[in-house]
Write a protein that holds these residues in place. Structure first.
Motif, PDB file in Angstrom:
ATOM      1  N   GLU A  96      76.730  36.225  84.744  1.00  0.00           N
ATOM      2  CA  GLU A  96      76.363  34.687  84.637  1.00  0.00           C
ATOM      3  C   GLU A  96      77.454  33.986  85.705  1.00  0.00           C
ATOM      4  O   GLU A  96      77.180  32.903  86.396  1.00  0.00           O
ATOM      5  CB  GLU A  96      76.651  34.218  83.411  1.00  0.00           C
ATOM      6  CG  GLU A  96      75.553  34.772  82.658  1.00  0.00           C
ATOM      7  CD  GLU A  96      74.084  34.248  83.023  1.00  0.00           C
ATOM      8  OE1 GLU A  96      74.173  33.179  83.323  1.00  0.00           O
ATOM      9  OE2 GLU A  96      73.260  35.037  82.565  1.00  0.00           O
ATOM     10  N   THR A  97      78.550  34.418  85.943  1.00  0.00           N
ATOM     11  CA  THR A  97      79.647  33.638  86.765  1.00  0.00           C
ATOM     12  C   THR A  97      79.170  33.843  88.195  1.00  0.00           C
ATOM     13  O   THR A  97      79.228  32.843  88.946  1.00  0.00           O
ATOM     14  CB  THR A  97      80.994  34.399  86.623  1.00  0.00           C
ATOM     15  OG1 THR A  97      81.513  34.410  85.253  1.00  0.00           O
ATOM     16  CG2 THR A  97      81.885  33.744  87.599  1.00  0.00           C
TER      17      THR A  97
ATOM     18  N   SER B 153      74.488  45.305  80.352  1.00  0.00           N
ATOM     19  CA  SER B 153      75.472  45.109  81.345  1.00  0.00           C
ATOM     20  C   SER B 153      74.514  45.811  82.609  1.00  0.00           C
ATOM     21  O   SER B 153      73.549  46.429  82.338  1.00  0.00           O
ATOM     22  CB  SER B 153      76.688  45.851  81.194  1.00  0.00           C
ATOM     23  OG  SER B 153      76.362  47.342  81.108  1.00  0.00           O
TER      24      SER B 153
ATOM     25  N   ALA C  47      78.938  38.653  81.205  1.00  0.00           N
ATOM     26  CA  ALA C  47      79.593  37.368  81.523  1.00  0.00           C
ATOM     27  C   ALA C  47      79.875  37.400  83.261  1.00  0.00           C
ATOM     28  O   ALA C  47      79.826  36.174  83.705  1.00  0.00           O
ATOM     29  CB  ALA C  47      80.898  37.132  80.846  1.00  0.00           C
ATOM     30  N   GLU C  48      80.124  38.446  83.774  1.00  0.00           N
ATOM     31  CA  GLU C  48      80.497  38.387  85.170  1.00  0.00           C
ATOM     32  C   GLU C  48      79.103  38.228  86.048  1.00  0.00           C
ATOM     33  O   GLU C  48      79.062  37.451  86.980  1.00  0.00           O
ATOM     34  CB  GLU C  48      81.015  39.906  85.539  1.00  0.00           C
ATOM     35  CG  GLU C  48      82.137  40.177  85.143  1.00  0.00           C
ATOM     36  CD  GLU C  48      82.761  41.716  85.199  1.00  0.00           C
ATOM     37  OE1 GLU C  48      83.781  41.700  85.488  1.00  0.00           O
ATOM     38  OE2 GLU C  48      82.003  42.494  85.349  1.00  0.00           O
TER      39      GLU C  48
ATOM     40  N   ARG D 209      68.755  38.918  84.642  1.00  0.00           N
ATOM     41  CA  ARG D 209      68.977  38.598  83.057  1.00  0.00           C
ATOM     42  C   ARG D 209      68.030  39.349  82.476  1.00  0.00           C
ATOM     43  O   ARG D 209      68.524  39.662  81.208  1.00  0.00           O
ATOM     44  CB  ARG D 209      68.549  37.136  82.954  1.00  0.00           C
ATOM     45  CG  ARG D 209      69.580  36.315  83.426  1.00  0.00           C
ATOM     46  CD  ARG D 209      69.352  34.471  83.383  1.00  0.00           C
ATOM     47  NE  ARG D 209      70.330  33.984  83.590  1.00  0.00           N
ATOM     48  CZ  ARG D 209      70.582  32.798  84.375  1.00  0.00           C
ATOM     49  NH1 ARG D 209      69.418  32.526  84.788  1.00  0.00           N
ATOM     50  NH2 ARG D 209      71.875  32.078  84.754  1.00  0.00           N
TER      51      ARG D 209
ATOM     52  N   THR E  48      79.632  42.971  83.507  1.00  0.00           N
ATOM     53  CA  THR E  48      79.229  42.682  82.225  1.00  0.00           C
ATOM     54  C   THR E  48      78.362  41.563  82.383  1.00  0.00           C
ATOM     55  O   THR E  48      78.182  40.808  83.558  1.00  0.00           O
ATOM     56  CB  THR E  48      80.520  42.018  81.668  1.00  0.00           C
ATOM     57  OG1 THR E  48      80.958  41.031  82.046  1.00  0.00           O
ATOM     58  CG2 THR E  48      81.486  43.432  81.603  1.00  0.00           C
TER      59      THR E  48
END
Length: 291
Positions: A277-278, A257, A274-275, A249, A272
């Motif tokens: 975090e997933t 990114s 989002a990726e 993070r 990214t």
């Protein structure tokens, strides 16, 4: 034919051998990096060695050899699998002076150790470690076989930046099958006469004839070898997750990114926020886009 390995044995003895030649696979490794000539040569020897060892131990999985040194060359690594795919990488220590073109093995790596890892598809992972107590890569690997496998083994390795080659002889513990008590000593003495230019320039069967035309040698069908990288989205994702959520993070906060690259083949992976975090929520989730 280049880029192949060939098994052979001496009839009515307990002595077996392998001979390997690499050209295209070796060049594909070198084309992805800009190493000094002395490192290129040692990398070729390691590629030949990992191919020989993989075929010798009959491993249904991946075999890797890591040379961890304290000299100018801090890491040398090669990896092979039963499909005949090879890859390799070298790492020069930070702030180290580049070695001369004629630098030898110990001058390049200094003190350290060799780690040989056998990673089968099924079963437990195994590691063998030997100290860098010899003046050549071949000598250190022979010590590994004596220590870990307890099988008398000799290797001859050569590389010149264009081609790499190797010869392995091994005495198996089947004394009852051996009808020639001098076979091991004689086969080694003859192999000691091989020159680098012969190991790199002659066809494999010509090398065997040159050495053993007075012996009864059974030669098996050769096996093709090629450069191949085992990097993947899954493996790269797992490597990133070892950094931990906080560090990942922090990188995202600074860069937006994450871009990462396979050190072996230079394939690039983009993540990214989002990726990432997933992945942190579900490590098995589909991850990066490869460029």
């Amino acid at each position: 034919m280049t880029d192949q390995i060939q098994r052979f044995l001496f009839d009515q003895t307990n002595v077996r051998g392998e001979i390997v030649t690499l050209e295209r696979a070796y060049q594909e490794v070198l084309e992805r990096h800009a190493y000094p000539p002395a490192v290129n040569a040692l990398l070729g020897e390691l590629l030949a060695a990992v191919a020989l060892l993989t075929d010798t131990v009959k491993l249904d999985g991946t075999l890797s050899i890591e040379v961890r040194g304290q000299g100018a060359l801090s890491l040398l690594m090669a990896e092979s699998n039963p499909g005949g795919e090879l890859r390799a990488i070298a790492r020069v220590a930070e702030d180290a002076a580049l070695p001369s073109d004629a630098a030898g093995f110990r001058e390049l790596v200094g003190d350290g150790q060799i780690v040989i890892t056998l990673d089968p598809k099924e079963g437990h992972r195994y590691q063998g470690i030997v100290a860098l107590d010899h003046d050549s890569l071949a000598g250190c690997l022979e010590a590994y076989f004596g220590q870990s496998e307890q099988l008398p083994t000799r290797l001859w390795l050569a590389a010149d930046g264009k081609r790499a080659g190797g010869l392995l002889l091994q005495r198996l513990p089947h004394e009852a099958q051996n009808q020639d008590v001098d076979a091991w000593e004689r086969s080694v003495q003859l192999a000691d006469t091989i020159k680098q230019e012969e190991l790199l320039g002659l066809e494999q069967r010509d090398v065997l004839y040159r050495l053993y035309h007075e012996e009864t040698v059974r030669v098996f069908e050769p096996k093709a070898l090629a450069f191949g990288c085992t990097c993947s989205r899954e493996r790269m994702s797992k490597a990133l997750l070892t950094l931990g959520a906080e560090e990942l993070r922090d990188i995202l906060a600074e860069q937006g990114s994450i871009e990462t690259q396979c050190h072996f083949c230079h394939s690039e992976y983009h993540y990214t926020a989002a990726e990432i975090e997933t992945l942190l929520v579900d490590p098995d989730a589909a991850a990066p886009t490869i460029h």
